[in-house]
Motif scaffolding. Structure first.
Motif, short mmCIF file in Angstrom:
data_model
loop_
_atom_site.label_atom_id
_atom_site.label_comp_id
_atom_site.label_asym_id
_atom_site.label_seq_id
_atom_site.Cartn_x
_atom_site.Cartn_y
_atom_site.Cartn_z
N LYS A 66 0.55 -1.14 -0.10
CA LYS A 66 0.02 -0.14 0.01
C LYS A 66 0.71 1.37 0.05
O LYS A 66 0.41 2.43 0.17
CB LYS A 66 -0.93 -0.11 1.19
CG LYS A 66 -1.87 -1.22 1.25
CD LYS A 66 -2.64 -0.87 2.63
CE LYS A 66 -3.26 -2.32 3.03
NZ LYS A 66 -4.05 -2.11 4.24
N HIS A 96 -0.84 -12.76 5.79
CA HIS A 96 -1.03 -11.52 5.17
C HIS A 96 0.06 -10.57 5.65
O HIS A 96 0.28 -10.59 6.49
CB HIS A 96 -2.41 -10.93 5.68
CG HIS A 96 -3.66 -11.59 4.95
ND1 HIS A 96 -4.38 -11.36 3.86
CD2 HIS A 96 -4.29 -12.74 5.30
CE1 HIS A 96 -5.43 -12.14 3.82
NE2 HIS A 96 -5.23 -12.95 4.43
N LYS A 98 1.82 -6.93 5.00
CA LYS A 98 1.46 -5.37 4.69
C LYS A 98 2.43 -4.56 4.63
O LYS A 98 3.41 -4.58 5.55
CB LYS A 98 0.23 -4.94 5.55
CG LYS A 98 -0.80 -5.78 5.94
CD LYS A 98 -1.76 -6.07 4.83
CE LYS A 98 -2.80 -6.98 5.24
NZ LYS A 98 -4.13 -6.50 5.67
N TYR A 133 3.20 -6.73 9.42
CA TYR A 133 3.44 -5.58 8.71
C TYR A 133 4.95 -5.25 8.78
O TYR A 133 5.88 -5.63 9.55
CB TYR A 133 2.85 -3.93 9.54
CG TYR A 133 1.53 -4.15 9.47
CD1 TYR A 133 0.79 -3.39 8.51
CD2 TYR A 133 0.74 -4.72 10.62
CE1 TYR A 133 -0.73 -3.32 8.63
CE2 TYR A 133 -0.71 -4.82 10.46
CZ TYR A 133 -1.17 -3.97 9.71
OH TYR A 133 -2.76 -4.23 9.40
#
Length: 143
Positions: A66, A96, A98, A133
Motif C-alpha cells: 500500500k 497476510h 502489509k 506489517y
C-alpha cells in the motif's frame, strides 16, 4: 512502485490503480497499489481477480503493498477484512503481509480501523490469520 527484491514475480493482472503479481514457488501473491487511491469498486474487482489466482495456484500468502496510497478508505478495509479475508481463509490463504505508506496518519488510521473490525467481529476467521506489517518488500515476501 519500485520493488526491492531479487525474487521473480510473474504478472497476473493490471488495473488502473493496482497490479497483481505472484511467485508460484513461494505460494505468494502480491497486490501493489500504483496510485494514491483505489476506488472501492476497483478495489473489490482487484481482490476478486486475486481470488482466482489464489485458488488456481494454491497461494497461502498475500502481500498487499500500500506504499503508493495517500488516502485511507475505511469501507474498503472493512469489506477486505470482514468478507474477503474471512472467505479466503477457508481456501488456505492464512498469511497476510502489509507494506504501508510512510505516513503517520495513514498508519494510525489502519491501526484504529483494524482494532475496530476485530472488536466488532470477534468470531471471524480473521482472528486466526497471520497478519504482519513490514517496511521492506523483501521481508514481506519471505517472512
Amino acid at each position: 512502485m519500485e520493488t526491492d527484491t531479487k525474487i521473480q514475480l510473474e504478472n497476473f493482472a493490471t488495473f488502473k490503480h493496482a497490479t497483481i503479481t505472484f511467485n508460484k514457488e513461494l505460494a505468494v501473491a502480491v497486490i501493489t497499489a500504483t496510485n494514491t487511491y483505489i476506488p472501492m469498486d476497483e478495489f473489490k474487482n482487484i481482490f476478486l481477480e486475486a481470488e482466482k489466482l489464489i485458488l488456481k495456484e494454491k497461494i497461502t500468502k498475500l502481500v498487499f503493498d500500500k506504499r503508493a496510497l495517500k488516502i485511507f478508505h475505511q469501507p474498503s478495509m472493512e469489506w477486505y477484512f470482514i468478507e474477503w479475508k474471512d472467505k479466503m481463509y477457508n481456501f488456505g490463504l492464512t498469511k497476510h503481509r502489509k507494506l504501508l505508506p510512510n505516513d503517520k496518519i495513514f498508519r494510525e488510521s489502519v491501526k484504529i480501523g483494524r482494532e475496530k473490525i476485530m472488536r466488532e467481529h470477534p468470531n471471524l476467521n480473521i482472528q486466526r490469520l497471520d497478519i504482519q506489517y513490514f517496511e521492506h518488500f523483501e521481508d514481506a515476501l519471505t517472512k
